[in-house]
Design a protein around this motif. Structure first.
Motif, mmCIF file in Angstrom:
data_model
loop_
_atom_site.group_PDB
_atom_site.id
_atom_site.type_symbol
_atom_site.label_atom_id
_atom_site.label_comp_id
_atom_site.label_asym_id
_atom_site.label_seq_id
_atom_site.Cartn_x
_atom_site.Cartn_y
_atom_site.Cartn_z
ATOM 1 N N LEU A 13 72.732 91.090 -80.252
ATOM 2 C CA LEU A 13 73.732 90.231 -80.880
ATOM 3 C C LEU A 13 75.135 90.624 -80.417
ATOM 4 O O LEU A 13 75.462 91.811 -80.330
ATOM 5 C CB LEU A 13 73.674 90.351 -82.406
ATOM 6 N N THR A 157 76.131 80.894 -76.848
ATOM 7 C CA THR A 157 77.144 81.006 -77.900
ATOM 8 C C THR A 157 77.589 79.599 -78.276
ATOM 9 O O THR A 157 77.743 78.755 -77.410
ATOM 10 C CB THR A 157 78.358 81.815 -77.404
ATOM 11 N N ILE A 160 75.109 79.138 -82.846
ATOM 12 C CA ILE A 160 74.067 80.137 -83.134
ATOM 13 C C ILE A 160 74.228 80.620 -84.570
ATOM 14 O O ILE A 160 75.344 80.795 -85.067
ATOM 15 C CB ILE A 160 74.167 81.337 -82.171
ATOM 16 N N LEU A 165 68.728 81.920 -84.160
ATOM 17 C CA LEU A 165 68.940 82.957 -83.141
ATOM 18 C C LEU A 165 67.636 83.374 -82.468
ATOM 19 O O LEU A 165 67.625 83.685 -81.263
ATOM 20 C CB LEU A 165 69.692 84.151 -83.714
ATOM 21 N N VAL A 177 72.592 86.950 -77.789
ATOM 22 C CA VAL A 177 73.190 85.740 -78.357
ATOM 23 C C VAL A 177 74.512 86.117 -79.016
ATOM 24 O O VAL A 177 74.656 87.197 -79.585
ATOM 25 C CB VAL A 177 72.268 85.037 -79.376
ATOM 26 N N SER A 203 70.435 89.701 -89.596
ATOM 27 C CA SER A 203 70.324 89.104 -88.265
ATOM 28 C C SER A 203 69.769 90.091 -87.255
ATOM 29 O O SER A 203 68.981 89.719 -86.379
ATOM 30 C CB SER A 203 71.693 88.581 -87.807
ATOM 31 N N ALA A 207 66.400 89.632 -85.086
ATOM 32 C CA ALA A 207 66.451 89.773 -83.633
ATOM 33 C C ALA A 207 65.459 90.816 -83.140
ATOM 34 O O ALA A 207 64.767 90.603 -82.136
ATOM 35 C CB ALA A 207 67.866 90.148 -83.201
#
Length: 222
Positions: A13, A157, A160, A165, A177, A203, A207
Motif C-alpha cells: 500500500l 491509484t 482505490i 484493493l 496500490v 487494509s 492486502a
C-alpha cells in the motif's frame, strides 16, 4: 536507478498524504506506520509539501517518503533536494519523464492509455502509476495490457479503497496500490490518528491475505 518495487520491498500500500503543515504530515505518517505501512507519498498540492517531506524524513527515518503530483523538472529536483526517496507523477510527457529519470530516484510516472504506457516503456520505465485507475478502465484495462506490455507493472491509484484493493493487488502486473482512502480529509481535519491507524491496519490485513493467495500458485509450481 533502483526500481520502485525494490525500494518498497513488498509494501503493498502507498497511501497519499496531503497536509497543510509539516507537523501534521509527521503525525499522519506516524499513524500510517503504526497501522503497518512502510512508505508514504506526499503530494505537491499544498505550499508546505516539500517541508512535509523533509519533516517526515527527519522524524520517521524508517518510513520511506516519496513525492507525488510531480509535474515538471523543477519540482522533480526540488523534491529530491527536500529528501524525497522516490517520485510519482499523475501524467507523462517525454520532458517530464526525462527530468524524473535525471534525478536518479526510483519513480512511477502516471499513465492511463496504452500509448502512454508504451512511451514510458520505450524510455526504459517499466513500473508505472495507472491513474485515474477506476476511470481509466480499472482491472479489466490492466488485464488487457498484460500480454502486450509483459514487462510493465503498475501502481493503480484513483478510486482505490478497502472494498476493491484486493481486486487490483491480485493482478500479476500490479506491485502496489496507492490512494487517499487511508487518509480521509475528515479524519485528518479532526486529528483522529487512531482512526487512521485502524483503517490502515485493516487494509494491510486485506492486502497481506491477497498477496499470500497470489503467491500460493507460485510456491506450488516451484
Amino acid at each position: 536507478m533502483t526500481a520502485l518495487s525494490r525500494l518498497l520491498n513488498g509494501c503493498p500500500l502507498l497511501p497519499i498524504i496531503q497536509t497543510e503543515t509539516p507537523q501534521q504530515a509527521v503525525d499522519i505518517a506516524a499513524a500510517l506506520a503504526q497501522g503497518g505501512v512502510s512508505a508514504v507519498e506526499v503530494v505537491l498540492r499544498t505550499p508546505k509539501a516539500l517541508d512535509a517531506i523533509s519533516a517526515i524524513r527527519s522524524a520517521l527515518p524508517s518510513v520511506l517518503v516519496g513525492a507525488g503530483t510531480v509535474l515538471n523538472a523543477a519540482q522533480a529536483q526540488d523534491c529530491k533536494d527536500a529528501g524525497a526517496q522516490f517520485l510519482v507523477s499523475p501524467a507523462s510527457t517525454p520532458a517530464l519523464l526525462q527530468a524524473m529519470i535525471d534525478t536518479g530516484l526510483p519513480l512511477a510516472p502516471g499513465v492511463s492509455t496504452v500509448s502512454e504506457m508504451a512511451m514510458a516503456h520505450e524510455m526504459g520505465l517499466n513500473e508505472l502509476k495507472f491513474f485515474p485507475a477506476n476511470l481509466s478502465g480499472g482491472t479489466p484495462m490492466l488485464n488487457a495490457v498484460r500480454s502486450i506490455l509483459q514487462q510493465v507493472r503498475f501502481c493503480p491509484t484513483g478510486g482505490i479503497s478497502a472494498a476493491n484493493l484486493t481486486e487490483y493487488l491480485s493482478l500479476p502486473n500490479v506491485f502496489v496500490v496507492g490512494g487517499s482512502w487511508l487518509t480521509p480529509a475528515d479524519l485528518v481535519k479532526a486529528g483522529d490518528y487512531t482512526a487512521i491507524t485502524a483503517l490502515t491496519a485493516e487494509s494491510v490485513r486485506l492486502a497481506n491475505v491477497c498477496l499470500a493467495e497470489k503467491s500460493a500458485p507460485l510456491r506450488k509450481s516451484a
